[in-house]
Design an enzyme around this catalytic site. Structure first.
Site, PDB file in Angstrom:
ATOM      1  N   ARG A   1     -10.851   1.524   8.142  1.00  0.00           N
ATOM      2  CA  ARG A   1     -10.405   0.280   8.393  1.00  0.00           C
ATOM      3  C   ARG A   1     -11.754  -0.481   9.326  1.00  0.00           C
ATOM      4  O   ARG A   1     -11.385  -1.595   9.490  1.00  0.00           O
ATOM      5  CB  ARG A   1      -9.351   0.204   9.473  1.00  0.00           C
ATOM      6  CG  ARG A   1      -7.993  -0.021   8.696  1.00  0.00           C
ATOM      7  CD  ARG A   1      -6.856   0.200   9.782  1.00  0.00           C
ATOM      8  NE  ARG A   1      -5.784  -0.537   9.427  1.00  0.00           N
ATOM      9  CZ  ARG A   1      -4.494  -0.013   9.248  1.00  0.00           C
ATOM     10  NH1 ARG A   1      -4.530   1.169   8.703  1.00  0.00           N
ATOM     11  NH2 ARG A   1      -3.354  -0.807   8.931  1.00  0.00           N
TER      12      ARG A   1
ATOM     13  N   ARG B   1      10.371  -1.851  12.116  1.00  0.00           N
ATOM     14  CA  ARG B   1       9.215  -1.312  12.569  1.00  0.00           C
ATOM     15  C   ARG B   1       8.656  -2.265  13.627  1.00  0.00           C
ATOM     16  O   ARG B   1       8.456  -3.383  13.426  1.00  0.00           O
ATOM     17  CB  ARG B   1       8.159  -1.287  11.495  1.00  0.00           C
ATOM     18  CG  ARG B   1       8.429   0.118  10.690  1.00  0.00           C
ATOM     19  CD  ARG B   1       7.523   0.009   9.550  1.00  0.00           C
ATOM     20  NE  ARG B   1       6.163  -0.224  10.047  1.00  0.00           N
ATOM     21  CZ  ARG B   1       4.936   0.052   9.202  1.00  0.00           C
ATOM     22  NH1 ARG B   1       5.261   0.441   7.972  1.00  0.00           N
ATOM     23  NH2 ARG B   1       3.656  -0.373   9.545  1.00  0.00           N
TER      24      ARG B   1
ATOM     25  N   ARG C   1      10.419  -6.761   5.488  1.00  0.00           N
ATOM     26  CA  ARG C   1      10.362  -5.283   5.871  1.00  0.00           C
ATOM     27  C   ARG C   1      10.736  -5.221   7.464  1.00  0.00           C
ATOM     28  O   ARG C   1      11.359  -4.194   7.525  1.00  0.00           O
ATOM     29  CB  ARG C   1       8.870  -4.677   5.719  1.00  0.00           C
ATOM     30  CG  ARG C   1       8.717  -3.326   5.515  1.00  0.00           C
ATOM     31  CD  ARG C   1       7.288  -2.849   5.111  1.00  0.00           C
ATOM     32  NE  ARG C   1       6.501  -2.836   6.202  1.00  0.00           N
ATOM     33  CZ  ARG C   1       5.075  -2.733   5.769  1.00  0.00           C
ATOM     34  NH1 ARG C   1       4.682  -2.178   4.850  1.00  0.00           N
ATOM     35  NH2 ARG C   1       4.261  -2.963   6.709  1.00  0.00           N
TER      36      ARG C   1
ATOM     37  N   ARG D   1      -2.395  -8.648  13.276  1.00  0.00           N
ATOM     38  CA  ARG D   1      -2.754  -7.450  12.170  1.00  0.00           C
ATOM     39  C   ARG D   1      -3.664  -7.953  11.071  1.00  0.00           C
ATOM     40  O   ARG D   1      -4.543  -7.607  10.437  1.00  0.00           O
ATOM     41  CB  ARG D   1      -1.511  -6.829  11.774  1.00  0.00           C
ATOM     42  CG  ARG D   1      -1.128  -5.776  12.821  1.00  0.00           C
ATOM     43  CD  ARG D   1       0.309  -5.395  12.452  1.00  0.00           C
ATOM     44  NE  ARG D   1       0.259  -4.333  11.505  1.00  0.00           N
ATOM     45  CZ  ARG D   1       0.895  -3.745  10.517  1.00  0.00           C
ATOM     46  NH1 ARG D   1       2.083  -4.681  10.625  1.00  0.00           N
ATOM     47  NH2 ARG D   1       0.842  -2.953   9.781  1.00  0.00           N
TER      48      ARG D   1
ATOM     49  N   LYS E   1       0.828  -1.208  -0.010  1.00  0.00           N
ATOM     50  CA  LYS E   1       0.044  -0.125   0.056  1.00  0.00           C
ATOM     51  C   LYS E   1       0.884   1.182  -0.131  1.00  0.00           C
ATOM     52  O   LYS E   1       0.400   2.214  -0.612  1.00  0.00           O
ATOM     53  CB  LYS E   1      -0.868   0.024   1.283  1.00  0.00           C
ATOM     54  CG  LYS E   1      -2.322  -0.358   1.212  1.00  0.00           C
ATOM     55  CD  LYS E   1      -3.059  -0.037   2.358  1.00  0.00           C
ATOM     56  CE  LYS E   1      -2.594  -0.648   3.486  1.00  0.00           C
ATOM     57  NZ  LYS E   1      -2.407   0.055   4.665  1.00  0.00           N
TER      58      LYS E   1
HETATM   59  P1  AMP Z   1      -0.613   1.436   8.926  1.00  0.00           P
HETATM   60  O1  AMP Z   1       0.875   1.901   8.670  1.00  0.00           O
HETATM   61  O2  AMP Z   1      -1.476   1.795   8.173  1.00  0.00           O
HETATM   62  O3  AMP Z   1      -0.160  -0.339   8.905  1.00  0.00           O
HETATM   63  O4  AMP Z   1      -0.762   1.577  10.204  1.00  0.00           O
HETATM   64  C1  AMP Z   1      -0.169   1.221  11.383  1.00  0.00           C
HETATM   65  C2  AMP Z   1      -1.085   0.910  12.708  1.00  0.00           C
HETATM   66  O5  AMP Z   1      -1.746   2.135  13.195  1.00  0.00           O
HETATM   67  C3  AMP Z   1      -2.227  -0.186  12.447  1.00  0.00           C
HETATM   68  O6  AMP Z   1      -1.845  -1.423  12.935  1.00  0.00           O
HETATM   69  C4  AMP Z   1      -3.339   0.193  13.375  1.00  0.00           C
HETATM   70  O7  AMP Z   1      -2.837  -0.044  14.960  1.00  0.00           O
HETATM   71  C5  AMP Z   1      -2.960   1.941  13.439  1.00  0.00           C
HETATM   72  N1  AMP Z   1      -3.950   2.409  12.523  1.00  0.00           N
HETATM   73  C6  AMP Z   1      -3.499   2.853  11.240  1.00  0.00           C
HETATM   74  N2  AMP Z   1      -4.789   3.441  10.827  1.00  0.00           N
HETATM   75  C7  AMP Z   1      -5.971   3.049  11.384  1.00  0.00           C
HETATM   76  C8  AMP Z   1      -7.186   2.990  11.342  1.00  0.00           C
HETATM   77  N3  AMP Z   1      -7.793   3.808  10.041  1.00  0.00           N
HETATM   78  N4  AMP Z   1      -8.110   2.810  12.208  1.00  0.00           N
HETATM   79  C9  AMP Z   1      -7.459   2.159  13.328  1.00  0.00           C
HETATM   80  N5  AMP Z   1      -6.247   2.217  13.606  1.00  0.00           N
HETATM   81  C10 AMP Z   1      -5.485   2.327  12.663  1.00  0.00           C
END
Ligand code: AMP
Length: 201
Positions: free
Chosen positions: A88, A133, A127, A144, A13
């Site tokens: 999400r 990370r 990654r 996740r 993404k």
């Molecule tokens: P990402 O970088 O988009 O994978 O987001 C990393 C983490 O941030 C996720 O695993 C969630 O814990 C949190 N997170 C990001 N976007 C959202 C969202 N729209 N709703 C809830 N938690 C989020």
């Protein structure tokens, strides 16, 4: 154009969103990036979010909706933007729908990036080694993926019913994947979307 980008962890993404915002010249709203920034700045939001992110769980909807709404109020989002990692949950999708209702014809496209789970697990562990990370730790990955299946995947149906969904095959080189994405975006931009959603290409 308002676009939401949906895909499980490790689907690519981030890379594809960066290319798409460059192509369309619209702002990139990544809720994951916003949360990581809040963590670095040691704000209250960052502190609360950390407890969820470390476990691979979703940050509560009301916190996410607040940061997205604040960002959407900025002028650069008047004509469109790309939502990356948002919505999400069904609640976030419904809230976004009403927030965009009065803007520029509402949401134009929901792009799903599809990658099977075996490939995802391999990509995410690669990654984790290169980017260090925390949330990519193997222990949280399963969580996740589980959260994606149970809470995020159902919003695909929400968008499919509205005729907004395009599913794109996320396997292949970044160039190949981007070609597929560009095809979907261009057909919507030119008003050729079939309004029925698409099967994976
Ligand atoms: P990402 O970088 O988009 O994978 O987001 C990393 C983490 O941030 C996720 O695993 C969630 O814990 C949190 N997170 C990001 N976007 C959202 C969202 N729209 N709703 C809830 N938690 C989020």
């Amino acid at each position: 154009m308002y676009i939401v980008f949906i895909g499980p962890p490790g689907a690519g993404k981030g890379t594809q969103c960066r290319r798409l915002v460059e192509y369309l010249r619209i702002p990139h709203l990544s809720t994951g990036d916003m949360l990581r920034q809040a963590q670095q700045q040691k704000t209250e939001l960052g502190r609360v979010a950390t407890t969820y992110m470390e476990q691979g769980k979703l940050v509560p909807d009301h916190l996410i909706l607040e940061i997205v709404r604040l960002r959407l109020q900025q002028d650069d989002c008047d004509e469109g933007c790309l939502f990356d990692g948002f919505p999400r949950t069904r609640e976030q999708a419904t809230a976004l729908e009403s927030d965009l209702a009065s803007r520029n014809g509402g949401l134009n496209l929901a792009l799903e990036l599809r990658v099977d789970e075996a490939e995802l697990i391999e990509r995410v562990s690669r990654r984790a080694q290169t980017e260090h990370r925390d949330d990519d730790a193997a222990a949280t990955l399963q969580e996740r993926l589980r959260v994606y299946r149970s809470q995020t995947a159902p919003i695909l149906d929400f968008y499919r019913k509205r005729g907004n969904l395009a599913s794109v095959n996320g396997l292949g080189t970044p160039d190949e994947v981007f070609q597929r994405i560009r095809h979907e975006v261009d057909s919507r931009r030119n008003g050729q979307g079939n309004g029925q959603g698409n099967t994976p290409t």
